[in-house]
Design a protein around this motif. Structure first.
Motif, mmCIF file in Angstrom:
data_model
loop_
_atom_site.group_PDB
_atom_site.id
_atom_site.type_symbol
_atom_site.label_atom_id
_atom_site.label_comp_id
_atom_site.label_asym_id
_atom_site.label_seq_id
_atom_site.Cartn_x
_atom_site.Cartn_y
_atom_site.Cartn_z
ATOM 1 N N SER A 1 0.830 -1.206 0.000
ATOM 2 C CA SER A 1 0.000 0.000 0.000
ATOM 3 C C SER A 1 0.865 1.257 0.000
ATOM 4 O O SER A 1 0.425 2.326 -0.438
ATOM 5 C CB SER A 1 -0.960 0.004 1.186
ATOM 6 N N TYR B 1 -5.383 -8.554 0.616
ATOM 7 C CA TYR B 1 -5.572 -7.696 1.794
ATOM 8 C C TYR B 1 -6.969 -7.080 1.765
ATOM 9 O O TYR B 1 -7.648 -7.010 2.794
ATOM 10 C CB TYR B 1 -4.500 -6.613 1.798
ATOM 11 N N ALA B 2 -7.417 -6.656 0.591
ATOM 12 C CA ALA B 2 -8.770 -6.105 0.464
ATOM 13 C C ALA B 2 -9.809 -7.171 0.790
ATOM 14 O O ALA B 2 -10.811 -6.893 1.457
ATOM 15 C CB ALA B 2 -8.990 -5.552 -0.939
ATOM 16 N N ARG C 1 -9.956 -7.605 4.538
ATOM 17 C CA ARG C 1 -10.663 -6.491 5.189
ATOM 18 C C ARG C 1 -12.114 -6.369 4.734
ATOM 19 O O ARG C 1 -12.820 -5.485 5.169
ATOM 20 C CB ARG C 1 -9.936 -5.184 4.909
ATOM 21 N N ASP C 2 -12.531 -7.243 3.830
ATOM 22 C CA ASP C 2 -13.881 -7.207 3.279
ATOM 23 C C ASP C 2 -14.134 -5.895 2.547
ATOM 24 O O ASP C 2 -15.211 -5.308 2.640
ATOM 25 C CB ASP C 2 -14.934 -7.438 4.377
ATOM 26 N N ASP C 3 -13.131 -5.425 1.816
ATOM 27 C CA ASP C 3 -13.238 -4.179 1.078
ATOM 28 C C ASP C 3 -13.631 -4.370 -0.385
ATOM 29 O O ASP C 3 -13.726 -3.399 -1.123
ATOM 30 C CB ASP C 3 -11.912 -3.403 1.140
ATOM 31 N N HIS C 4 -13.811 -5.618 -0.813
ATOM 32 C CA HIS C 4 -14.247 -5.850 -2.189
ATOM 33 C C HIS C 4 -15.722 -5.509 -2.316
ATOM 34 O O HIS C 4 -16.481 -5.601 -1.358
ATOM 35 C CB HIS C 4 -14.007 -7.314 -2.598
ATOM 36 N N VAL C 5 -16.115 -5.140 -3.506
ATOM 37 C CA VAL C 5 -17.512 -4.817 -3.754
ATOM 38 C C VAL C 5 -18.306 -6.115 -3.799
ATOM 39 O O VAL C 5 -17.893 -7.079 -4.416
ATOM 40 C CB VAL C 5 -17.657 -4.060 -5.095
ATOM 41 N N GLY D 1 -15.218 -4.531 11.239
ATOM 42 C CA GLY D 1 -15.066 -3.717 10.025
ATOM 43 C C GLY D 1 -16.400 -3.316 9.443
ATOM 44 O O GLY D 1 -17.279 -2.897 10.168
ATOM 45 N N ARG D 2 -16.579 -3.515 8.131
ATOM 46 C CA ARG D 2 -17.759 -3.023 7.423
ATOM 47 C C ARG D 2 -18.979 -3.903 7.595
ATOM 48 O O ARG D 2 -20.068 -3.514 7.241
ATOM 49 C CB ARG D 2 -17.474 -2.927 5.927
ATOM 50 N N GLU D 3 -18.832 -5.114 8.060
ATOM 51 C CA GLU D 3 -19.964 -6.041 8.079
ATOM 52 C C GLU D 3 -21.049 -5.605 9.027
ATOM 53 O O GLU D 3 -20.912 -5.124 10.063
ATOM 54 C CB GLU D 3 -19.488 -7.427 8.457
#
Length: 183
Positions: free
Chosen positions: A23, A68-69, A72-76, A181-183
């Motif tokens: 990153s 890594y994404a 972190r559950d950063d994928h769409v 995280g986002r969940e």
């Protein structure tokens, strides 16, 4: 179950490390892009290899941090059903998704990408742009890096799902649990 938790930690740890290291390429991308813009508009000159460099850094960074994404559950994702689901349902969706979509996707990218990368290494491929950077084979190798980091994070997701379905999510550190995280 402790072995599965250890595997999830180890595989996720690899992606955490790779993600945090690669990153930092974002800073290099900005610096090189800024330099190219200053060269072009202030000094009316440009270096093709520098234009290649920021595009290549961008490609390397985004392929290397894909795992890594995923960590972190950063994928769409279309989460009409996923977001409100229970932990067990999320684990089941992830488990099925990894086996039906992620692993076959990794396999296809590997099978089609490997000859592409091998050919590039064999001929020590350089930039297709005149005056561009040598070592295009390094950038193409990141296709395989992408497959590796996404695949190992998929394995970590399988392990996490198994632990949740077995009622053993408490064996994972907080940052690897559902609900973080986002969940």
């Amino acid at each position: 179950m402790r072995a599965i938790a250890l595997m999830v930690r180890a595989l996720s740890g690899v992606n955490w490390l790779v993600g945090n290291v690669f990153s930092w390429l974002a800073l290099g991308i900005v610096a090189v892009c800024f330099t190219v813009v200053v060269q072009r508009y202030v000094f009316s000159t440009t270096q093709v290899w520098m234009q290649d460099l920021y595009v290549w850094l961008n490609g390397a960074m985004f392929t290397a941090v894909a795992g890594y994404a995923l960590l972190r559950d950063d994928h769409v994702r279309v989460d009409i059903f996923y977001r409100p689901a229970s932990l067990q349902r999320k684990a089941l969706i992830d488990l099925i998704g990894v086996f039906i979509f992620l692993i076959p996707f990794c396999w296809v990218v590997f099978i089609y990408g490997l000859p592409f990368v091998q050919r590039s290494w064999r001929i020590w491929e350089g930039s297709p742009n005149w005056g561009g950077m040598p070592g295009y084979w390094v950038l193409k190798t990141f296709i395989l890096v992408f497959v590796a980091v996404v695949f190992i994070q998929g394995l970590a997701m399988v392990g996490r799902s198994i632990l949740v379905l077995a009622g053993k999510q408490d064996l994972l550190p907080d940052y690897l649990r559902y609900g973080h995280g986002r969940e």
